[in-house]
Design a protein around this motif. Structure first.
Motif, PDB file in Angstrom:
ATOM      1  N   UNK A 110      -9.149   1.630  -6.771  1.00 56.48           N
ATOM      2  CA  UNK A 110      -7.904   2.392  -6.887  1.00 56.48           C
ATOM      3  C   UNK A 110      -6.802   1.583  -6.224  1.00 56.48           C
ATOM      4  N   UNK A 111      -5.622   1.536  -6.864  1.00 57.92           N
ATOM      5  CA  UNK A 111      -4.539   0.749  -6.293  1.00 57.92           C
ATOM      6  C   UNK A 111      -3.200   1.447  -6.448  1.00 57.92           C
ATOM      7  N   UNK A 112      -2.268   1.037  -5.592  1.00 60.72           N
ATOM      8  CA  UNK A 112      -0.913   1.563  -5.647  1.00 60.72           C
ATOM      9  C   UNK A 112      -0.143   1.109  -4.425  1.00 60.72           C
ATOM     10  N   UNK A 113       1.138   1.466  -4.393  1.00 63.09           N
ATOM     11  CA  UNK A 113       1.996   1.156  -3.244  1.00 63.09           C
ATOM     12  C   UNK A 113       2.356   2.473  -2.581  1.00 63.09           C
ATOM     13  N   UNK A 114       1.881   2.634  -1.351  1.00 65.41           N
ATOM     14  CA  UNK A 114       2.156   3.848  -0.578  1.00 65.41           C
ATOM     15  C   UNK A 114       3.458   3.686   0.202  1.00 65.41           C
ATOM     16  N   UNK A 115       4.175   4.786   0.441  1.00 70.00           N
ATOM     17  CA  UNK A 115       5.422   4.709   1.213  1.00 70.00           C
ATOM     18  C   UNK A 115       5.191   4.174   2.624  1.00 70.00           C
ATOM     19  N   UNK A 116       6.208   3.509   3.137  1.00 66.74           N
ATOM     20  CA  UNK A 116       6.147   2.929   4.478  1.00 66.74           C
ATOM     21  C   UNK A 116       7.505   3.130   5.144  1.00 66.74           C
ATOM     22  N   UNK A 117       7.508   3.596   6.387  1.00 68.54           N
ATOM     23  CA  UNK A 117       8.761   3.845   7.103  1.00 68.54           C
ATOM     24  C   UNK A 117       9.425   2.550   7.571  1.00 68.54           C
ATOM     25  N   UNK A 118       8.623   1.515   7.850  1.00 68.72           N
ATOM     26  CA  UNK A 118       9.195   0.297   8.431  1.00 68.72           C
ATOM     27  C   UNK A 118       9.045  -0.937   7.539  1.00 68.72           C
ATOM     28  N   UNK A 119       8.716  -0.724   6.255  1.00 68.43           N
ATOM     29  CA  UNK A 119       8.603  -1.860   5.331  1.00 68.43           C
ATOM     30  C   UNK A 119       8.907  -1.379   3.913  1.00 68.43           C
ATOM     31  N   UNK A 120       8.786  -2.276   2.955  1.00 64.37           N
ATOM     32  CA  UNK A 120       9.090  -1.935   1.564  1.00 64.37           C
ATOM     33  C   UNK A 120       8.023  -1.054   0.919  1.00 64.37           C
ATOM     34  N   UNK A 121       6.847  -1.036   1.467  1.00 67.76           N
ATOM     35  CA  UNK A 121       5.732  -0.249   0.947  1.00 67.76           C
ATOM     36  C   UNK A 121       4.417  -0.864   1.380  1.00 67.76           C
ATOM     37  N   UNK A 122       3.347  -0.104   1.242  1.00 70.51           N
ATOM     38  CA  UNK A 122       2.028  -0.594   1.625  1.00 70.51           C
ATOM     39  C   UNK A 122       1.194  -0.753   0.355  1.00 70.51           C
ATOM     40  N   UNK A 123       1.031  -2.000  -0.090  1.00 67.61           N
ATOM     41  CA  UNK A 123       0.186  -2.290  -1.246  1.00 67.61           C
ATOM     42  C   UNK A 123      -1.250  -1.986  -0.822  1.00 67.61           C
ATOM     43  N   UNK A 124      -1.900  -1.063  -1.537  1.00 71.95           N
ATOM     44  CA  UNK A 124      -3.217  -0.588  -1.128  1.00 71.95           C
ATOM     45  C   UNK A 124      -4.207  -0.714  -2.273  1.00 71.95           C
ATOM     46  N   UNK A 125      -5.391  -1.221  -1.954  1.00 71.81           N
ATOM     47  CA  UNK A 125      -6.500  -1.306  -2.896  1.00 71.81           C
ATOM     48  C   UNK A 125      -7.727  -0.755  -2.187  1.00 71.81           C
TER      49      UNK A 125
END
Length: 149
Positions: free
Chosen positions: A57-72
């Motif tokens: 499963x993959x996606x970009x999760x929201x992040x308060x201090x960056x552009x997003x969290x690329x997650x796999x």
């Protein structure tokens, strides 16, 4: 008198013919058996027993201090998992977490070893808040990881 004796004999015959022999009781604690079964396998259709949940499963999760969290996240059928994350716009180093995912008692949610919880859906993992509830609000749709085909 003969008639009375005949009636009594028939009455005795009917009463004994209608009664059942005592049944032998078995000493099985059905409550304990049901409780043990409920702990191991959820009853009815659940995400755990009815979905093809193993996979990546993959996606970009929201992040308060960056552009997003690329997650796999890769889930195996033996409940082992590998999670790879990259904080976009920061160090961009791949952080890897491996271990066993634990299913909840209803067979709907998994918890990774870092405490992160996901609701397992059809071809998706939905990240949950710290109390195990779905995240609501404008960004709720951004907390979904899609299954790779």
């Amino acid at each position: 008198m003969n008639k009375s004796l005949c009636c009594i004999a028939l009455l005795a015959l009917f009463t004994t013919a209608c009664s059942e022999a005592p049944k032998e009781e078995t000493a099985v604690d059905t409550t304990q058996v049901q409780t043990d079964a409920a702990k191991t396998v959820p009853v009815g259709d659940t995400s755990q027993n009815s979905l093809d949940w193993a996979g990546s499963y993959e996606g970009v999760l929201p992040c308060a201090s960056c552009e997003g969290i690329q997650t796999l996240i890769t889930l195996q059928s033996d409940n082992s998992f590998v999670q790879e994350t990259v904080y976009l716009g920061k160090d961009e180093k791949i952080l890897k977490l491996m271990g066993k995912a634990a299913w909840d008692e209803k067979g709907q949610k998994i918890t990774l070893e870092d405490g992160t919880q996901y609701l397992v859906g059809e071809n998706q993992l939905i990240m949950l808040d710290t109390e195990g509830q779905r995240i609501t609000g404008d960004l709720a749709a951004n907390y979904v990881l899609k299954k790779k085909q």
